[in-house]
Write a protein that holds these residues in place. Structure first.
Motif, PDB file in Angstrom:
ATOM      1  N   LEU A 103       8.629   5.739  25.890  1.00  0.00           N
ATOM      2  CA  LEU A 103       9.446   4.504  26.577  1.00  0.00           C
ATOM      3  C   LEU A 103      10.939   5.191  25.350  1.00  0.00           C
ATOM      4  CD1 LEU A 103      10.503   1.505  27.201  1.00  0.00           C
ATOM      5  CD2 LEU A 103       9.203   1.048  25.348  1.00  0.00           C
ATOM      6  N   PHE A 104      10.598   5.622  23.833  1.00  0.00           N
ATOM      7  CA  PHE A 104      11.908   5.319  22.634  1.00  0.00           C
ATOM      8  C   PHE A 104      12.065   7.029  23.782  1.00  0.00           C
ATOM      9  CE2 PHE A 104      13.396   7.543  18.936  1.00  0.00           C
ATOM     10  CZ  PHE A 104      14.199   5.843  18.816  1.00  0.00           C
ATOM     11  N   LEU A 105      11.800   7.433  23.476  1.00  0.00           N
ATOM     12  CA  LEU A 105      13.096   8.819  23.921  1.00  0.00           C
ATOM     13  C   LEU A 105      13.991   8.871  25.669  1.00  0.00           C
ATOM     14  CD1 LEU A 105      13.357  12.007  23.254  1.00  0.00           C
ATOM     15  CD2 LEU A 105      11.849  12.458  24.364  1.00  0.00           C
ATOM     16  N   SER A 106      13.596   8.175  26.551  1.00  0.00           N
ATOM     17  CA  SER A 106      14.334   8.241  27.353  1.00  0.00           C
ATOM     18  C   SER A 106      14.904   7.170  27.112  1.00  0.00           C
ATOM     19  CB  SER A 106      13.216   7.924  28.318  1.00  0.00           C
ATOM     20  OG  SER A 106      12.344   6.824  28.310  1.00  0.00           O
ATOM     21  N   CYS A 107      15.176   5.868  27.073  1.00  0.00           N
ATOM     22  CA  CYS A 107      15.890   4.753  26.540  1.00  0.00           C
ATOM     23  C   CYS A 107      17.264   4.971  25.380  1.00  0.00           C
ATOM     24  CB  CYS A 107      15.491   3.385  25.990  1.00  0.00           C
ATOM     25  SG  CYS A 107      14.274   2.635  27.135  1.00  0.00           S
ATOM     26  N   THR A 108      16.403   6.087  24.355  1.00  0.00           N
ATOM     27  CA  THR A 108      18.020   6.141  23.546  1.00  0.00           C
ATOM     28  C   THR A 108      18.753   6.908  24.159  1.00  0.00           C
ATOM     29  OG1 THR A 108      16.203   5.610  21.648  1.00  0.00           O
ATOM     30  CG2 THR A 108      18.243   6.935  21.231  1.00  0.00           C
ATOM     31  N   VAL A 109      17.907   7.920  24.209  1.00  0.00           N
ATOM     32  CA  VAL A 109      19.128   9.249  24.988  1.00  0.00           C
ATOM     33  C   VAL A 109      19.920   8.349  26.256  1.00  0.00           C
ATOM     34  CG1 VAL A 109      18.831  11.287  26.914  1.00  0.00           C
ATOM     35  CG2 VAL A 109      17.609  10.804  24.590  1.00  0.00           C
ATOM     36  N   LEU A 110      18.820   7.640  26.994  1.00  0.00           N
ATOM     37  CA  LEU A 110      20.410   7.519  28.305  1.00  0.00           C
ATOM     38  C   LEU A 110      21.300   6.046  28.043  1.00  0.00           C
ATOM     39  CD1 LEU A 110      18.740   7.485  31.685  1.00  0.00           C
ATOM     40  CD2 LEU A 110      20.200   8.940  30.840  1.00  0.00           C
ATOM     41  N   GLU A 111      20.770   5.150  26.611  1.00  0.00           N
ATOM     42  CA  GLU A 111      21.811   4.731  26.321  1.00  0.00           C
ATOM     43  C   GLU A 111      22.822   5.247  25.961  1.00  0.00           C
ATOM     44  OE1 GLU A 111      18.336   1.358  25.825  1.00  0.00           O
ATOM     45  OE2 GLU A 111      19.132   2.147  24.034  1.00  0.00           O
ATOM     46  N   MET A 112      22.687   6.245  24.921  1.00  0.00           N
ATOM     47  CA  MET A 112      23.398   7.316  23.835  1.00  0.00           C
ATOM     48  C   MET A 112      24.763   7.447  24.653  1.00  0.00           C
ATOM     49  SD  MET A 112      22.995  10.969  21.912  1.00  0.00           S
ATOM     50  CE  MET A 112      22.070  11.067  23.239  1.00  0.00           C
ATOM     51  N   VAL A 113      24.389   7.772  26.285  1.00  0.00           N
ATOM     52  CA  VAL A 113      24.708   8.577  26.893  1.00  0.00           C
ATOM     53  C   VAL A 113      26.181   7.465  27.603  1.00  0.00           C
ATOM     54  CG1 VAL A 113      25.334   9.851  29.542  1.00  0.00           C
ATOM     55  CG2 VAL A 113      23.675  10.438  28.002  1.00  0.00           C
ATOM     56  N   GLY A 114      25.229   6.790  27.799  1.00  0.00           N
ATOM     57  CA  GLY A 114      25.949   5.242  28.538  1.00  0.00           C
ATOM     58  C   GLY A 114      27.137   5.247  27.500  1.00  0.00           C
ATOM     59  N   ALA A 115      27.083   4.692  26.105  1.00  0.00           N
ATOM     60  CA  ALA A 115      27.954   4.709  25.048  1.00  0.00           C
ATOM     61  C   ALA A 115      28.921   5.551  25.422  1.00  0.00           C
ATOM     62  CB  ALA A 115      27.208   4.171  23.951  1.00  0.00           C
ATOM     63  N   ALA A 116      28.741   6.625  25.246  1.00  0.00           N
ATOM     64  CA  ALA A 116      29.688   7.566  25.187  1.00  0.00           C
ATOM     65  C   ALA A 116      30.794   8.091  26.625  1.00  0.00           C
ATOM     66  CB  ALA A 116      28.722   9.541  25.208  1.00  0.00           C
ATOM     67  N   SER A 117      29.825   7.062  27.605  1.00  0.00           N
ATOM     68  CA  SER A 117      30.426   7.389  28.871  1.00  0.00           C
ATOM     69  C   SER A 117      31.589   6.433  29.139  1.00  0.00           C
ATOM     70  CB  SER A 117      29.930   6.992  29.517  1.00  0.00           C
ATOM     71  OG  SER A 117      29.866   6.191  30.176  1.00  0.00           O
TER      72      SER A 117
END
Length: 466
Positions: free
Chosen positions: A256-270
């Motif tokens: 849960l933590f790894l998948s959410c944090t990584v993709l949320e980070m990518v969303g913020a970067a986009s």
């Protein structure tokens, strides 16, 4: 005060292509199977989807965070949700019951109907519709079809998986995992290489000041991650009762933590690359990618929506069965799954015209009720850590009104004081708008503290009696 526990009949076991019989019974030893490690992809696959990315998009595009501020808030909120997921998942193999059945300890048989209804609506209709819309738009952009046709395809596939039940859902998460992981890894690298991580924060669309935006980011990320906690034991209850609770909780929380944090980070970067909000937010995100990667990402978004919603509709149906409605025992869960498939489709169809506008509100409202619910459930789990609970879970006469009172006090009190919605702003938030929205924090503390105050002596007396 105790009742015999109904159990499965030992015929389902590890059969993948079979309709899971029954509803919310205790899983018999003959049906137990699997390893804790499988929980990593069970909770990674459903979060490798666009809804996760959009949490990060909101933090920068709407809440006015810089990338690094957003990353800190997203990691904190997701981490809090993952910790709660750890404790609830770890308990599943020992009790062998769905999460909402174990909730009867904290709320009583009748009192548990309120959170069970909230969960079934949130999962079986709300999340189902939200993810179906993102999957539909992905298919529409990928194949040049209408969003409605894409929605029909998405709904049919995910409803069929959930109708079959636990083992097929778990198998789909397992085989979807490498496909989703590879595609989203490539897309993430491409986005991060184009992004401007040091860019200044945008003017926030909601809230005022960096503190309010940061707390909104934490609350939204928590709402997303903790939104899975009412499902936690649904996917650990089939594990053998002898598996270590720590390993069970660790693999579930890590996925849960790894998948959410990584993709949320990518969303913020986009958001630091270009406009992130549009009528078709999935197409806006993939528009920053080269054509082959963009097409693969659209396919992954559709697969991820199915991975998430097969879990949403399965657990939403399980929660509804837990309410105590009388249905044919051998097909209860399957019947309710089909019902939620139709209901979720209708809501998603209605939402196609405005895919992104209400997503932030939806995530915060999830946190509004999940926060107090978690406070009650975790406080109850702490008080009962040495207690045998067999006999309480299926006793229709078992009551624990202190749990329901604590939940209502936490929910109503936190919303009245600290909510920050367009149609209603809490009293404290009106006076101190820089706070943003800390409803979920306050709700958790009020409900958990209330439960420890109201119910400690009762549970101690039950412990002596047992």
């Amino acid at each position: 005060m105790t009742a015999a526990e109904p159990t499965t009949d030992g015929t389902y076991r590890d059969r993948t292509f079979a309709v899971e019989p029954g509803g919310n019974e205790v899983i018999a030893d003959e049906d137990r199977h699997g390893r804790p490690s499988q929980l990593f992809w069970t909770w990674t696959s459903p979060n490798l989807e666009f809804a996760t990315i959009f949490v990060g998009v909101l933090s920068v595009a709407v809440y006015g965070m810089s990338f690094w501020q957003a990353l800190a808030g997203l990691a904190l909120g997701t981490g809090l949700g993952a910790v709660a997921h750890y404790f609830l998942s770890a308990r599943g193999p020992r009790l062998g019951v769905p999460q909402m059945v174990s909730g009867r300890l904290a709320f009583g048989f009748k009192g548990n109907a309120l959170p069970a209804v909230l969960m079934s609506i949130t999962a079986g209709v709300g999340w189902f519709a939200t993810n179906s819309v993102s999957g539909a738009y992905a298919l529409a952009a990928l194949f040049g079809i209408g969003p409605l046709l894409g929605l029909v395809i998405i709904v049919l596939v995910q409803t069929a998986l959930a109708f079959a039940g636990h083992n097929l859902v778990q198998a789909f998460e397992r085989y979807a995992f490498p496909v989703l992981a590879v595609i989203f890894a490539v897309a993430s690298v491409a986005i991060l290489m184009k992004s401007h991580l040091g860019a200044p924060a945008l003017e926030p669309l909601v809230g005022k000041g960096s503190l309010g935006g940061f707390l909104l980011t934490v609350g939204t990320a928590f709402g997303y991650a903790a939104g899975w906690t009412p499902y936690a034991a649904d996917y650990t209850r089939y594990l053998p009762s002898t598996v270590p609770g720590r390993r069970t909780g660790l693999f579930a929380a890590a996925g849960l933590f790894l998948s959410c944090t990584v993709l949320e980070m990518v969303g913020a970067a986009s958001v630091t690359i270009g406009p992130a909000l549009s009528d078709n937010p999935t197409e806006a995100f993939t528009g920053e990618l080269s054509s082959p990667i963009a097409k693969a990402t659209l396919l992954a978004i559709a697969i991820g929506a199915i991975a998430a919603n097969s879990i949403n509709i399965y657990s939403g149906a399980m929660a509804f069965v837990t309410i105590g409605v009388k249905l044919p025992g051998h097909i209860a869960r399957a019947l309710v799954t089909a019902f939620f498939g139709v209901a979720g489709f209708l809501v998603a169809w209605w939402a196609l015209a405005d895919a992104a506008a209400s997503y932030e509100t939806f995530l915060l409202i999830i946190a509004y009720w999940v926060g107090p619910w978690l406070g009650v459930v975790l406080a109850d789990q702490y008080l009962r850590r040495r207690q045998a609970v067999a006999g309480f879970l299926y006793d229709r006469s078992y009551a624990n009104w202190g749990g329901l009172l604590s939940f209502v006090v936490g929910l109503v009190g936190s919303v009245l004081l600290f909510s920050n919605q367009e149609k209603f702003t809490g009293l404290v938030t009106k006076a101190v708008p820089a706070l943003g929205d800390i409803t979920f924090f306050v709700g958790f503390l009020l409900a958990g503290g209330g439960y420890l105050l109201f119910c400690r002596s009762r549970i101690n007396s039950e412990l002596v009696a047992v």
